[in-house]
Design an enzyme around this catalytic site. Structure first.
Site, mmCIF file in Angstrom:
data_model
loop_
_atom_site.group_PDB
_atom_site.id
_atom_site.type_symbol
_atom_site.label_atom_id
_atom_site.label_comp_id
_atom_site.label_asym_id
_atom_site.label_seq_id
_atom_site.Cartn_x
_atom_site.Cartn_y
_atom_site.Cartn_z
ATOM 1 N N GLU A 140 -16.223 -7.643 -2.395
ATOM 2 C CA GLU A 140 -14.752 -7.580 -2.332
ATOM 3 C C GLU A 140 -14.291 -6.753 -1.135
ATOM 4 O O GLU A 140 -13.577 -5.764 -1.309
ATOM 5 C CB GLU A 140 -14.207 -6.932 -3.616
ATOM 6 C CG GLU A 140 -14.554 -7.653 -4.894
ATOM 7 C CD GLU A 140 -14.160 -6.860 -6.137
ATOM 8 O OE1 GLU A 140 -13.902 -5.645 -6.044
ATOM 9 O OE2 GLU A 140 -14.122 -7.465 -7.207
ATOM 10 N N PRO A 141 -14.718 -7.095 0.057
ATOM 11 C CA PRO A 141 -14.295 -6.273 1.197
ATOM 12 C C PRO A 141 -12.805 -6.463 1.456
ATOM 13 O O PRO A 141 -12.294 -7.569 1.321
ATOM 14 C CB PRO A 141 -15.130 -6.814 2.351
ATOM 15 C CG PRO A 141 -15.433 -8.217 1.966
ATOM 16 C CD PRO A 141 -15.474 -8.273 0.466
ATOM 17 N N GLY A 142 -12.122 -5.427 1.777
ATOM 18 C CA GLY A 142 -10.689 -5.523 2.045
ATOM 19 C C GLY A 142 -10.396 -4.909 3.400
ATOM 20 O O GLY A 142 -10.265 -5.604 4.417
ATOM 21 N N ARG A 143 -10.390 -3.602 3.382
ATOM 22 C CA ARG A 143 -10.052 -2.848 4.589
ATOM 23 C C ARG A 143 -10.896 -3.260 5.794
ATOM 24 O O ARG A 143 -10.386 -3.441 6.890
ATOM 25 C CB ARG A 143 -10.309 -1.363 4.285
ATOM 26 C CG ARG A 143 -9.935 -0.415 5.392
ATOM 27 C CD ARG A 143 -10.566 0.935 5.108
ATOM 28 N NE ARG A 143 -10.218 1.463 3.810
ATOM 29 C CZ ARG A 143 -9.216 2.308 3.571
ATOM 30 N NH1 ARG A 143 -8.466 2.702 4.561
ATOM 31 N NH2 ARG A 143 -9.005 2.764 2.359
ATOM 32 N N ARG A 179 -0.041 5.596 4.210
ATOM 33 C CA ARG A 179 -1.347 6.264 4.288
ATOM 34 C C ARG A 179 -1.310 7.693 4.838
ATOM 35 O O ARG A 179 -1.929 8.584 4.260
ATOM 36 C CB ARG A 179 -2.346 5.416 5.092
ATOM 37 C CG ARG A 179 -2.664 4.078 4.420
ATOM 38 C CD ARG A 179 -3.844 3.395 5.064
ATOM 39 N NE ARG A 179 -5.080 4.082 4.813
ATOM 40 C CZ ARG A 179 -5.726 4.807 5.688
ATOM 41 N NH1 ARG A 179 -5.300 4.927 6.924
ATOM 42 N NH2 ARG A 179 -6.838 5.434 5.360
ATOM 43 N N CYS A 210 14.008 11.121 3.645
ATOM 44 C CA CYS A 210 14.401 12.450 3.174
ATOM 45 C C CYS A 210 13.247 13.205 2.503
ATOM 46 O O CYS A 210 13.394 13.740 1.416
ATOM 47 C CB CYS A 210 15.554 12.311 2.186
ATOM 48 S SG CYS A 210 15.077 11.334 0.755
ATOM 49 N N GLU A 211 12.081 13.188 3.123
ATOM 50 C CA GLU A 211 10.907 13.869 2.573
ATOM 51 C C GLU A 211 10.211 14.580 3.724
ATOM 52 O O GLU A 211 9.998 13.968 4.781
ATOM 53 C CB GLU A 211 9.898 12.856 1.994
ATOM 54 C CG GLU A 211 10.421 11.941 0.943
ATOM 55 C CD GLU A 211 10.198 12.476 -0.460
ATOM 56 O OE1 GLU A 211 9.469 13.476 -0.613
ATOM 57 O OE2 GLU A 211 10.776 11.895 -1.388
ATOM 58 N N TYR A 239 -3.752 -1.720 3.606
ATOM 59 C CA TYR A 239 -2.981 -0.714 2.873
ATOM 60 C C TYR A 239 -1.716 -0.337 3.647
ATOM 61 O O TYR A 239 -1.264 0.809 3.591
ATOM 62 C CB TYR A 239 -3.846 0.521 2.559
ATOM 63 C CG TYR A 239 -5.098 0.150 1.798
ATOM 64 C CD1 TYR A 239 -5.036 -0.109 0.441
ATOM 65 C CD2 TYR A 239 -6.328 0.015 2.446
ATOM 66 C CE1 TYR A 239 -6.171 -0.488 -0.260
ATOM 67 C CE2 TYR A 239 -7.467 -0.364 1.753
ATOM 68 C CZ TYR A 239 -7.380 -0.613 0.397
ATOM 69 O OH TYR A 239 -8.493 -1.002 -0.297
HETATM 70 C C1 LIG Z 1 -11.942 -3.170 -7.356
HETATM 71 C C2 LIG Z 1 -11.713 -3.107 -5.880
HETATM 72 N N1 LIG Z 1 -12.417 -3.921 -5.071
HETATM 73 C C3 LIG Z 1 -12.249 -3.911 -3.734
HETATM 74 C C4 LIG Z 1 -11.333 -3.054 -3.147
HETATM 75 C C5 LIG Z 1 -11.201 -3.097 -1.664
HETATM 76 O O1 LIG Z 1 -11.685 -1.954 -1.087
HETATM 77 P P1 LIG Z 1 -11.757 -1.832 0.514
HETATM 78 O O2 LIG Z 1 -10.435 -2.189 1.023
HETATM 79 O O3 LIG Z 1 -12.133 -0.429 0.770
HETATM 80 O O4 LIG Z 1 -12.826 -2.790 0.946
HETATM 81 C C6 LIG Z 1 -10.583 -2.180 -3.950
HETATM 82 C C7 LIG Z 1 -9.615 -1.262 -3.360
HETATM 83 O O5 LIG Z 1 -8.913 -0.534 -3.979
HETATM 84 C C8 LIG Z 1 -10.774 -2.212 -5.351
HETATM 85 O O6 LIG Z 1 -10.074 -1.406 -6.162
#
Ligand SMILES: Cc1ncc(COP(=O)(O)O)c(C=O)c1O
Length: 289
Positions: A140-143, A179, A210-211, A239
């Site tokens: 599940e790569p995202g970032r 972030r 306003c923070e 993000y």
């Molecule tokens: C369950 C799960 N999988 C994958 C990710 C993605 O993580 P990243 O963006 O660090 O790859 C997240 C991020 O919060 C997550 O909660």
């Protein structure tokens, strides 16, 4: 299980396991440490699988682990998967055979001076251990895929001196990119157009909200900029928009995709009306009168 029976299906399910390991990332994005809210512990997992087997209506054939985000070395991934290898052996003895292992996401990217593991190093570690858990691998790569594919463009509203600090006030705020406020995260910030003859200085780059925490960078060295010019906040592809909000009744910016040299508007800039338009009609009507 009750729902599956009612629907006359036999879904495959996974349990998310917390391997309880230390990772060197921001505490707010470490999700597989002791006392973390996510999943069940490795100690609790066998009971869960046995219960699922006994109930019979679901196929508990997967296991999931996600230890956190912005992890730049491969060691924690190896440690987590090693725990899953032991767990899967224990499950096998109980007649439970896993088909899927989901190793989550978490591989970090370069925001500043980090040296994240390469994809090759990461995949070597994952493949080495995952094979001992289950035959099918899910990631599940995202970032890692999108962080450095996006920038946030913001316009300078004001440059001012206050209390001995030079501030650059920009028109984006923490609602657009959370972030830095949430994690003290570093984002490289550069002027969109700059000329070498402008002198460099240290600035706090802040938003209009306003923070006091509405800060993109502190004591950041930058060439002089003037109101009306644009800055690019780099590495905002992950993000960024997904964590944005309408805080302070601020409409979100447009999103533009640049693809093969062509730019395309993929999300329209929000208008104030889009936000207050959610007010029930009867109130809106009364106001008009
Ligand atoms: C369950 C799960 N999988 C994958 C990710 C993605 O993580 P990243 O963006 O660090 O790859 C997240 C991020 O919060 C997550 O909660």
């Amino acid at each position: 299980s009750r729902l599956a029976k009612k629907m006359k299906i036999r879904p495959r399910v996974s349990f998310r396991v917390n391997p309880e390991i230390k990772v060197s990332t921001h505490t707010r994005i470490a999700t597989g440490i002791k006392k973390s809210k996510f999943g069940i512990t490795c100690g609790e997992a066998p009971e869960a699988y046995k219960l699922a087997k006994k109930l019979g209506a679901v196929s508990a054939s997967g296991i999931h682990v996600h230890i956190g985000s912005q992890i730049i070395d491969t060691k924690p991934f190896a440690e987590a998967l090693k725990k899953l290898v032991s767990l899967s052996k224990e499950l096998k003895k109980a007649g439970i055979f896993l088909k899927y292992v989901n190793a989550g996401g978490g591989l970090g990217v370069r925001y500043n001076r980090e040296f994240p593991a390469t994809l090759r190093e990461y995949s070597r570690v994952i493949l080495k251990h995952a094979a001992g858990i289950a035959p099918h691998l899910i990631l599940e790569p995202g970032r890692m895929l999108v962080a450095n594919a996006g920038i946030l463009l913001t316009r300078v509203v004001l440059v001012k001196n206050s209390g001995g600090v030079k501030f650059i006030v920009v028109d984006c705020g923490m609602n657009d990119l959370l972030r830095p406020t949430l994690y003290d995260a570093f984002h490289d910030i550069v002027p969109v157009c700059f000329s070498d003859d402008r002198k460099e200085d240290f600035y706090d780059i802040v938003g209009p909200i306003c923070e006091s925490g509405d800060v993109f960078a502190r004591r950041r060295s930058l060439r002089e900029v003037f109101a009306g010019e644009c800055l690019a906040v780099k590495s905002a592809g992950a993000y960024g928009y997904s964590m944005s909000s309408n805080y302070n009744l601020r409409p979100r910016p447009a999103e533009v995709m640049v693809d093969g040299g062509k730019d395309r508007l993929i999300r329209k800039r929000e208008k104030l009306q889009d936000i207050i338009g959610t007010v029930p009609r009867r109130f809106a009507k009364r106001r008009r009168r």
